[in-house]
Write a protein that holds these residues in place. Structure first.
Motif, PDB file in Angstrom:
ATOM      1  N   TRP A   1     -22.621  25.681 -38.531  1.00 29.35           N
ATOM      2  CA  TRP A   1     -23.611  25.188 -39.392  1.00 29.35           C
ATOM      3  C   TRP A   1     -23.723  23.741 -39.418  1.00 29.35           C
ATOM      4  O   TRP A   1     -24.538  23.022 -39.417  1.00 29.35           O
ATOM      5  CB  TRP A   1     -23.673  25.825 -40.552  1.00 29.35           C
ATOM      6  CG  TRP A   1     -24.538  27.297 -40.528  1.00 29.35           C
ATOM      7  CD1 TRP A   1     -25.553  27.627 -39.681  1.00 29.35           C
ATOM      8  CD2 TRP A   1     -24.082  28.343 -41.411  1.00 29.35           C
ATOM      9  NE1 TRP A   1     -25.441  28.953 -40.309  1.00 29.35           N
ATOM     10  CE2 TRP A   1     -24.852  29.542 -41.028  1.00 29.35           C
ATOM     11  CE3 TRP A   1     -22.819  28.619 -42.246  1.00 29.35           C
ATOM     12  CZ2 TRP A   1     -24.577  30.801 -41.534  1.00 29.35           C
ATOM     13  CZ3 TRP A   1     -23.003  29.880 -43.051  1.00 29.35           C
ATOM     14  CH2 TRP A   1     -23.776  30.954 -42.496  1.00 29.35           C
ATOM     15  N   PHE A   2     -22.143  23.139 -39.695  1.00 28.57           N
ATOM     16  CA  PHE A   2     -22.158  21.646 -39.795  1.00 28.57           C
ATOM     17  C   PHE A   2     -22.602  21.022 -38.356  1.00 28.57           C
ATOM     18  O   PHE A   2     -23.232  20.212 -38.508  1.00 28.57           O
ATOM     19  CB  PHE A   2     -20.682  21.458 -40.023  1.00 28.57           C
ATOM     20  CG  PHE A   2     -20.442  20.025 -40.429  1.00 28.57           C
ATOM     21  CD1 PHE A   2     -20.234  19.503 -41.689  1.00 28.57           C
ATOM     22  CD2 PHE A   2     -20.003  19.144 -39.272  1.00 28.57           C
ATOM     23  CE1 PHE A   2     -20.268  18.303 -42.256  1.00 28.57           C
ATOM     24  CE2 PHE A   2     -20.009  17.652 -39.831  1.00 28.57           C
ATOM     25  CZ  PHE A   2     -19.612  17.400 -41.197  1.00 28.57           C
TER      26      PHE A   2
ATOM     27  N   TYR B   1     -26.576  21.852 -38.011  1.00 27.61           N
ATOM     28  CA  TYR B   1     -27.318  20.977 -38.984  1.00 27.61           C
ATOM     29  C   TYR B   1     -27.791  19.434 -38.402  1.00 27.61           C
ATOM     30  O   TYR B   1     -28.528  18.680 -38.789  1.00 27.61           O
ATOM     31  CB  TYR B   1     -27.148  21.211 -40.456  1.00 27.61           C
ATOM     32  CG  TYR B   1     -27.258  22.554 -40.869  1.00 27.61           C
ATOM     33  CD1 TYR B   1     -27.825  23.614 -40.122  1.00 27.61           C
ATOM     34  CD2 TYR B   1     -26.815  23.149 -41.949  1.00 27.61           C
ATOM     35  CE1 TYR B   1     -27.965  24.760 -40.522  1.00 27.61           C
ATOM     36  CE2 TYR B   1     -26.955  24.285 -42.521  1.00 27.61           C
ATOM     37  CZ  TYR B   1     -27.651  25.211 -41.434  1.00 27.61           C
ATOM     38  OH  TYR B   1     -27.828  26.574 -42.137  1.00 27.61           O
TER      39      TYR B   1
ATOM     40  N   LEU C   1     -22.039  18.659 -46.368  1.00 28.94           N
ATOM     41  CA  LEU C   1     -22.594  18.233 -44.944  1.00 28.94           C
ATOM     42  C   LEU C   1     -22.822  16.967 -44.896  1.00 28.94           C
ATOM     43  O   LEU C   1     -22.494  16.244 -44.129  1.00 28.94           O
ATOM     44  CB  LEU C   1     -23.992  18.957 -44.749  1.00 28.94           C
ATOM     45  CG  LEU C   1     -24.780  18.819 -43.251  1.00 28.94           C
ATOM     46  CD1 LEU C   1     -23.891  19.687 -42.306  1.00 28.94           C
ATOM     47  CD2 LEU C   1     -26.131  19.416 -43.468  1.00 28.94           C
TER      48      LEU C   1
ATOM     49  N   TYR D   1     -27.083  23.744 -46.168  1.00 30.74           N
ATOM     50  CA  TYR D   1     -25.698  23.846 -45.823  1.00 30.74           C
ATOM     51  C   TYR D   1     -25.318  24.587 -47.205  1.00 30.74           C
ATOM     52  O   TYR D   1     -24.363  25.587 -47.080  1.00 30.74           O
ATOM     53  CB  TYR D   1     -25.074  22.681 -45.406  1.00 30.74           C
ATOM     54  CG  TYR D   1     -23.755  22.709 -45.152  1.00 30.74           C
ATOM     55  CD1 TYR D   1     -23.467  23.370 -43.970  1.00 30.74           C
ATOM     56  CD2 TYR D   1     -22.726  22.038 -45.708  1.00 30.74           C
ATOM     57  CE1 TYR D   1     -22.180  23.529 -43.408  1.00 30.74           C
ATOM     58  CE2 TYR D   1     -21.196  22.341 -45.305  1.00 30.74           C
ATOM     59  CZ  TYR D   1     -21.129  22.945 -44.107  1.00 30.74           C
ATOM     60  OH  TYR D   1     -19.872  23.059 -43.534  1.00 30.74           O
TER      61      TYR D   1
END
Length: 311
Positions: free
Chosen positions: A49-50, A53, A303, A251
């Protein structure tokens, strides 16, 4: 790759298309996320996800035109790699949606930023029903810009090699027709103009409109926790000032959703066992404190997109 192309004078325009004939992108690999939630520590999902995004934000702020072709299935993560681009082309085959609440998750990849800025409450409608829409509705919601028939996409891509992206896209675009969601705005705006999901369902039932009743049925089948957190995500995203802030918020929510019961149960029911009978916990109303906890600052690395952009 985008970072390299941003400073490469030989690259004037970037085009993003799907591999194969099925669509642009059907979303992330939820089985991998499920396995990480069940037997891992969540680090693999957090890293995914880091990067994802950050990519979504990079697409949005890319200094050159990015033309995305939303042809066929465009779901979840597919929205993230297409709907933040400068030129978003949708075809008659395009089916766009955020189906996350059906697996006990929430719309992410910057979708809360986009949906919270859709006309009226149609963004909330899409998020809570997990409905997919065609070209005209995708443009109405703000997930797409122009309609071009799929048979003309090859011409589009060829023309982009020598012609300005904006000029090329507009030259090949056509009238997308009337958006069904625009005609439904009266009952959608009335029903979804509340933060209480149970009240939304009650209003839909009371309207006496067949489509509204179908929307209520769709919502009732979804995870109550995911619905409540999604509604709150959209409410908060509407007050934010940038996509980066919305992604920072998503996040936090995504990491906590990974550890919640309903995500693994939703994936189990829909993808692993395929019994289509998820057992949500809780099965009814979700306490306010439980919902707000999803948005608290993280104990681990944030994030950090908004802070990075500000500097």
């Amino acid at each position: 790759t985008l970072a390299q192309w941003a400073t490469d004078d030989s690259v004037a325009t970037v085009a993003i298309v799907g591999a194969g004939e099925r669509g642009l992108c059907a979303g992330g690999d939820i089985v991998s996320l499920y396995n990480d939630a069940i037997s891992g520590d969540g680090a693999t999902s957090a890293a995914f996800w880091f990067d994802e995004y950050h990519l979504n934000a990079e697409i949005a702020r890319f200094p050159k035109p990015i033309v995305t072709v939303q042809d066929g299935i465009v779901l979840g993560g597919g929205i993230g790699i297409s709907a933040h681009a400068s030129h978003r082309v949708v075809t008659e085959r395009g089916r766009l949606g955020l189906p996350e609440v059906g697996i006990g998750f929430v719309p992410d990849v910057g979708a809360t930023w986009l949906l919270s800025r859709a006309p009226g409450e149609i963004g909330t409608f899409l998020a809570l029903t997990a409905a997919s829409v065609g070209a005209a509705d995708a443009i109405e919601v703000g997930l797409s810009d122009v309609y071009i028939r799929s048979e003309r996409i090859a011409n589009l891509l060829a023309a982009l090699e020598t012609t300005d992206a904006g000029e090329t896209v507009m030259l090949l675009s056509e009238d997308q027709g009337e958006a069904p969601l625009r005609a439904a705005r009266s009952w959608i705006d009335e029903a979804f103009a509340t933060d209480d999901v149970d009240e939304i369902i009650s209003r839909l039932r009371a309207s006496g409109i067949a489509e509204a009743g179908q929307a209520a049925d769709a919502i009732v089948a979804k995870s109550p926790t995911a619905l409540a957190v999604t509604r709150e995500s959209l409410r908060r995203a509407a007050q934010l000032s940038s996509l980066e802030e919305a992604l920072d918020q998503e996040y936090r929510v995504s990491l906590r959703m990974l550890k919640a019961h309903d995500f693994t149960e939703g994936v189990r029911a829909q993808v692993i066992d395929k019994d289509r009978n998820p057992r949500w916990e809780p099965a009814g109303a979700v306490e306010t404190a439980v919902v707000t906890a999803f948005f608290d600052p993280l104990d681990v690395r944030e994030l950090g997109l908004a802070a990075r952009t500000a500097t």
